[in-house]
Scaffold this motif. Sequence first.
Motif, PDB file in Angstrom:
ATOM      1  N   GLU A  33       0.041  -5.309   6.613  1.00 41.93           N
ATOM      2  CA  GLU A  33       0.397  -4.646   5.351  1.00 41.93           C
ATOM      3  C   GLU A  33       0.611  -3.155   5.549  1.00 41.93           C
ATOM      4  O   GLU A  33       1.605  -2.598   5.126  1.00 41.93           O
ATOM      5  CB  GLU A  33      -0.680  -4.898   4.293  1.00 41.93           C
ATOM      6  CG  GLU A  33      -0.579  -6.251   3.629  1.00 41.93           C
ATOM      7  CD  GLU A  33      -1.008  -6.210   2.160  1.00 41.93           C
ATOM      8  OE1 GLU A  33      -1.380  -5.133   1.667  1.00 41.93           O
ATOM      9  OE2 GLU A  33      -0.956  -7.261   1.513  1.00 41.93           O
ATOM     10  N   PRO A  54       0.824  -1.221   0.000  1.00 44.93           N
ATOM     11  CA  PRO A  54       0.000   0.000   0.000  1.00 44.93           C
ATOM     12  C   PRO A  54       0.852   1.262   0.000  1.00 44.93           C
ATOM     13  O   PRO A  54       0.811   2.073   0.929  1.00 44.93           O
ATOM     14  CB  PRO A  54      -0.823  -0.145   1.282  1.00 44.93           C
ATOM     15  CG  PRO A  54       0.041  -0.950   2.186  1.00 44.93           C
ATOM     16  CD  PRO A  54       0.791  -1.904   1.298  1.00 44.93           C
ATOM     17  N   GLN A  64      -6.592   0.891  -1.838  1.00 40.08           N
ATOM     18  CA  GLN A  64      -5.343   0.267  -1.404  1.00 40.08           C
ATOM     19  C   GLN A  64      -4.416   1.200  -0.657  1.00 40.08           C
ATOM     20  O   GLN A  64      -3.881   0.855   0.391  1.00 40.08           O
ATOM     21  CB  GLN A  64      -4.611  -0.307  -2.628  1.00 40.08           C
ATOM     22  CG  GLN A  64      -3.406  -1.146  -2.284  1.00 40.08           C
ATOM     23  CD  GLN A  64      -2.173  -0.715  -3.081  1.00 40.08           C
ATOM     24  OE1 GLN A  64      -2.063   0.410  -3.504  1.00 40.08           O
ATOM     25  NE2 GLN A  64      -1.254  -1.639  -3.258  1.00 40.08           N
ATOM     26  N   PHE A  70     -10.624  -2.670   2.259  1.00 39.68           N
ATOM     27  CA  PHE A  70     -10.781  -3.108   0.871  1.00 39.68           C
ATOM     28  C   PHE A  70     -12.223  -3.500   0.558  1.00 39.68           C
ATOM     29  O   PHE A  70     -12.779  -3.144  -0.476  1.00 39.68           O
ATOM     30  CB  PHE A  70      -9.846  -4.300   0.646  1.00 39.68           C
ATOM     31  CG  PHE A  70      -9.759  -4.798  -0.762  1.00 39.68           C
ATOM     32  CD1 PHE A  70      -8.702  -4.426  -1.584  1.00 39.68           C
ATOM     33  CD2 PHE A  70     -10.705  -5.667  -1.279  1.00 39.68           C
ATOM     34  CE1 PHE A  70      -8.610  -4.902  -2.882  1.00 39.68           C
ATOM     35  CE2 PHE A  70     -10.622  -6.142  -2.573  1.00 39.68           C
ATOM     36  CZ  PHE A  70      -9.574  -5.750  -3.378  1.00 39.68           C
ATOM     37  N   GLU A  78      -5.798  -2.271   3.945  1.00 43.29           N
ATOM     38  CA  GLU A  78      -4.522  -2.082   3.266  1.00 43.29           C
ATOM     39  C   GLU A  78      -3.661  -0.968   3.854  1.00 43.29           C
ATOM     40  O   GLU A  78      -2.443  -1.030   3.811  1.00 43.29           O
ATOM     41  CB  GLU A  78      -4.783  -1.776   1.783  1.00 43.29           C
ATOM     42  CG  GLU A  78      -5.475  -2.894   1.020  1.00 43.29           C
ATOM     43  CD  GLU A  78      -4.547  -4.031   0.665  1.00 43.29           C
ATOM     44  OE1 GLU A  78      -3.337  -3.833   0.688  1.00 43.29           O
ATOM     45  OE2 GLU A  78      -5.051  -5.122   0.359  1.00 43.29           O
TER      46      GLU A  78
END
Length: 363
Positions: free
Chosen positions: A238, A16, A357, A314, A298
């Motif tokens: 992430e 991301p 994202q 998401f 993300e």
Amino acid sequence: MKPTTVEVTNSVIGPPSSVALTPDGRYAIVIETQGPRPSKLPDAKLSDLPLGRTITVVDLSDLDQPKVVQKIEGFDSPLSVSVNADGTLVAVVFKKTPQRKQPLLAMYRLQQGRLSEPFLPSIPGTETGDALVSAEFHPKKNVLGLVYSEHPRLSLVQVDATSKAVALSSWGDPVNLDIAPFLVRFTPDGRFAIVNAMLLGTDIRGTVSSIRLEQSTAADGIPHHLLVSRADTGVMPEGLAISPNQHWIATTNLERSAQPLDDPKQGFFSSVSLLRLDPQTGSIDRVGEFPFDGMLPESAVFDNTSRFLAVLCFAHFDRSKPNGSVDFWRLTGDFADPKRTELVKTDFSITVARGPQSMVIAR
């Protein structure tokens, strides 16, 4: 609240880190890891998508009418983009592709919203088989942090730029990282580099590491960097965010939400990890994981007060919510227990298109 949008080709594939802002908030640079779905393949699979190459500059001077001012073709599958502290240089990381020999890193000059032709400087300390996943400029120095996914490590390089060339030189020795490192972020004062790692294949929690920059300096003036702290997160962290007051770190954790819905591994939740950061020592303490009913979070960013956290979701398990969202969380505590800290998901949420994202904030 209805978001203002402008059409830009991008992709949810990759870390991301596909959008970066100039420090003055005037321009956004967006990269495209995978190209658009071929029109002749309405049921295209991921393997059918072309490799992305487009880099787009968006003028944000009028937030009611943002406009694309430049599109250029980079190299295959850009993964990460960052702008330096004075807004004059842009660094883009490209995925290592066995099909074609291409640079891992390209540098671009940015002037009045226009990217130059790419500079392809030699990267000091690069080894055979290396692959980069992330690059981030230091907030105070013309120094670039490079995260290697193969032979996991953080390398710091000094960037020397002229009108005709860009050169990179080592700025201290690299620091080894955990398996599958993903992003590097610097604390606002530039004293620490924070890196998350997913430890893929080990089926356990991810980690966040804190690296003290210039922990000491050798007699020849070469800085020595030191990994000073490490803490666990949820599974598959992430996103990575540091609060402006430098007291908090948050990771957005996919957990098992990436699994097919009929897979027994699917846990039907994601989570946000909150960690306490000591801005003087760089020590990290895990406060806890805070689960929520959403898929594939993300990215995250703290607001200017460091009391609220925006989390990019998401998609949702709830089929009545077919889109993505920006969800807002609040840091709070207990008056009777000063040591207690909680991260509470509020009811405030902004609906966006399915599959958001990357997210950044103009401060």
